[in-house]
Scaffold this motif. Structure first.
Motif, PDB file in Angstrom:
ATOM      1  N   ALA A  76       0.831  -1.202   0.000  1.00 32.30           N
ATOM      2  CA  ALA A  76       0.000   0.000   0.000  1.00 32.30           C
ATOM      3  C   ALA A  76       0.868   1.256   0.000  1.00 32.30           C
ATOM      4  O   ALA A  76       0.618   2.201  -0.756  1.00 32.30           O
ATOM      5  N   ARG A  77       1.898   1.266   0.822  1.00 33.90           N
ATOM      6  CA  ARG A  77       2.804   2.422   0.856  1.00 33.90           C
ATOM      7  C   ARG A  77       3.463   2.627  -0.497  1.00 33.90           C
ATOM      8  O   ARG A  77       3.570   3.750  -0.988  1.00 33.90           O
ATOM      9  N   SER A  78       3.907   1.534  -1.094  1.00 36.62           N
ATOM     10  CA  SER A  78       4.569   1.599  -2.389  1.00 36.62           C
ATOM     11  C   SER A  78       3.652   2.169  -3.467  1.00 36.62           C
ATOM     12  O   SER A  78       4.093   2.912  -4.340  1.00 36.62           O
ATOM     13  N   ALA A  79       2.364   1.831  -3.388  1.00 38.89           N
ATOM     14  CA  ALA A  79       1.385   2.304  -4.373  1.00 38.89           C
ATOM     15  C   ALA A  79       0.731   3.618  -3.942  1.00 38.89           C
ATOM     16  O   ALA A  79      -0.163   4.115  -4.631  1.00 38.89           O
ATOM     17  N   ARG A 132      -1.305   4.129  -1.467  1.00 39.42           N
ATOM     18  CA  ARG A 132      -2.705   3.891  -1.125  1.00 39.42           C
ATOM     19  C   ARG A 132      -2.806   3.596   0.358  1.00 39.42           C
ATOM     20  O   ARG A 132      -1.832   3.175   0.992  1.00 39.42           O
ATOM     21  N   SER A 133      -4.000   3.756   0.901  1.00 39.99           N
ATOM     22  CA  SER A 133      -4.242   3.317   2.272  1.00 39.99           C
ATOM     23  C   SER A 133      -4.303   1.790   2.274  1.00 39.99           C
ATOM     24  O   SER A 133      -4.476   1.152   1.224  1.00 39.99           O
ATOM     25  N   LEU A 134      -4.160   1.199   3.434  1.00 37.02           N
ATOM     26  CA  LEU A 134      -4.262  -0.259   3.543  1.00 37.02           C
ATOM     27  C   LEU A 134      -5.634  -0.719   3.059  1.00 37.02           C
ATOM     28  O   LEU A 134      -5.744  -1.689   2.308  1.00 37.02           O
ATOM     29  N   ASN A 135      -6.676  -0.016   3.443  1.00 40.48           N
ATOM     30  CA  ASN A 135      -8.015  -0.364   3.002  1.00 40.48           C
ATOM     31  C   ASN A 135      -8.127  -0.316   1.479  1.00 40.48           C
ATOM     32  O   ASN A 135      -8.636  -1.248   0.848  1.00 40.48           O
ATOM     33  N   SER A 136      -7.630   0.751   0.884  1.00 46.11           N
ATOM     34  CA  SER A 136      -7.687   0.886  -0.572  1.00 46.11           C
ATOM     35  C   SER A 136      -6.883  -0.207  -1.264  1.00 46.11           C
ATOM     36  O   SER A 136      -7.279  -0.699  -2.321  1.00 46.11           O
ATOM     37  N   GLU A 137      -5.768  -0.590  -0.683  1.00 46.17           N
ATOM     38  CA  GLU A 137      -4.943  -1.659  -1.262  1.00 46.17           C
ATOM     39  C   GLU A 137      -5.695  -2.987  -1.252  1.00 46.17           C
ATOM     40  O   GLU A 137      -5.702  -3.716  -2.242  1.00 46.17           O
ATOM     41  N   ILE A 138      -6.337  -3.292  -0.145  1.00 51.06           N
ATOM     42  CA  ILE A 138      -7.098  -4.544  -0.049  1.00 51.06           C
ATOM     43  C   ILE A 138      -8.248  -4.532  -1.042  1.00 51.06           C
ATOM     44  O   ILE A 138      -8.473  -5.511  -1.764  1.00 51.06           O
ATOM     45  N   VAL A 139      -8.985  -3.434  -1.119  1.00 53.88           N
ATOM     46  CA  VAL A 139     -10.105  -3.327  -2.060  1.00 53.88           C
ATOM     47  C   VAL A 139      -9.590  -3.447  -3.489  1.00 53.88           C
ATOM     48  O   VAL A 139     -10.171  -4.182  -4.306  1.00 53.88           O
ATOM     49  N   TYR A 140      -8.496  -2.758  -3.810  1.00 55.73           N
ATOM     50  CA  TYR A 140      -7.918  -2.817  -5.150  1.00 55.73           C
ATOM     51  C   TYR A 140      -7.577  -4.265  -5.523  1.00 55.73           C
ATOM     52  O   TYR A 140      -7.937  -4.742  -6.601  1.00 55.73           O
ATOM     53  N   ARG A 141      -6.889  -4.966  -4.645  1.00 58.08           N
ATOM     54  CA  ARG A 141      -6.477  -6.340  -4.936  1.00 58.08           C
ATOM     55  C   ARG A 141      -7.672  -7.286  -5.059  1.00 58.08           C
ATOM     56  O   ARG A 141      -7.669  -8.175  -5.922  1.00 58.08           O
ATOM     57  N   LEU A 142      -8.676  -7.096  -4.257  1.00 61.78           N
ATOM     58  CA  LEU A 142      -9.877  -7.925  -4.380  1.00 61.78           C
ATOM     59  C   LEU A 142     -10.599  -7.653  -5.693  1.00 61.78           C
ATOM     60  O   LEU A 142     -11.075  -8.589  -6.353  1.00 61.78           O
ATOM     61  N   GLU A 143     -10.674  -6.384  -6.091  1.00 62.45           N
ATOM     62  CA  GLU A 143     -11.335  -6.050  -7.361  1.00 62.45           C
ATOM     63  C   GLU A 143     -10.566  -6.606  -8.553  1.00 62.45           C
ATOM     64  O   GLU A 143     -11.167  -7.121  -9.498  1.00 62.45           O
ATOM     65  N   VAL A 144      -9.238  -6.534  -8.520  1.00 59.54           N
ATOM     66  CA  VAL A 144      -8.421  -7.099  -9.600  1.00 59.54           C
ATOM     67  C   VAL A 144      -8.673  -8.600  -9.696  1.00 59.54           C
ATOM     68  O   VAL A 144      -8.865  -9.139 -10.792  1.00 59.54           O
ATOM     69  N   GLU A 145      -8.675  -9.268  -8.573  1.00 60.30           N
ATOM     70  CA  GLU A 145      -8.901 -10.718  -8.568  1.00 60.30           C
ATOM     71  C   GLU A 145     -10.310 -11.058  -9.047  1.00 60.30           C
ATOM     72  O   GLU A 145     -10.498 -12.006  -9.810  1.00 60.30           O
ATOM     73  N   ARG A 146     -11.295 -10.285  -8.635  1.00 59.03           N
ATOM     74  CA  ARG A 146     -12.673 -10.521  -9.081  1.00 59.03           C
ATOM     75  C   ARG A 146     -12.778 -10.341 -10.593  1.00 59.03           C
ATOM     76  O   ARG A 146     -13.408 -11.160 -11.279  1.00 59.03           O
ATOM     77  N   ASN A 147     -12.157  -9.301 -11.126  1.00 54.46           N
ATOM     78  CA  ASN A 147     -12.195  -9.067 -12.575  1.00 54.46           C
ATOM     79  C   ASN A 147     -11.482 -10.177 -13.329  1.00 54.46           C
ATOM     80  O   ASN A 147     -11.950 -10.590 -14.397  1.00 54.46           O
TER      81      ASN A 147
END
Length: 52
Positions: free
Chosen positions: A23-26, A28-43
């Motif tokens: 998240a720091r590298s991107a 993003r907040s930790l929450n946003s990182e988790i949501v981002y990764r879940l959305e990528v996996e769902r897609n």
């Protein structure tokens, strides 16, 4: 998202540390990182389901 839901999520410490670093590298907040990764996996799963 139309509606946000709150959940309590328990993570192993090493996974939490890794996600926090990602998240720091991107920047993003930790929450946003988790949501981002879940959305990528769902897609990806949806795209895989569409392919024969």
């Amino acid at each position: 998202m139309d509606e946000d839901k709150r959940i309590t999520l328990r993570l192993p410490a090493d996974l939490h540390e890794w996600l926090t670093a990602q998240a720091r590298s991107a920047r993003r907040s930790l929450n946003s990182e988790i949501v981002y990764r879940l959305e990528v996996e769902r897609n990806a799963a949806a795209a895989g389901a569409e392919s024969p």
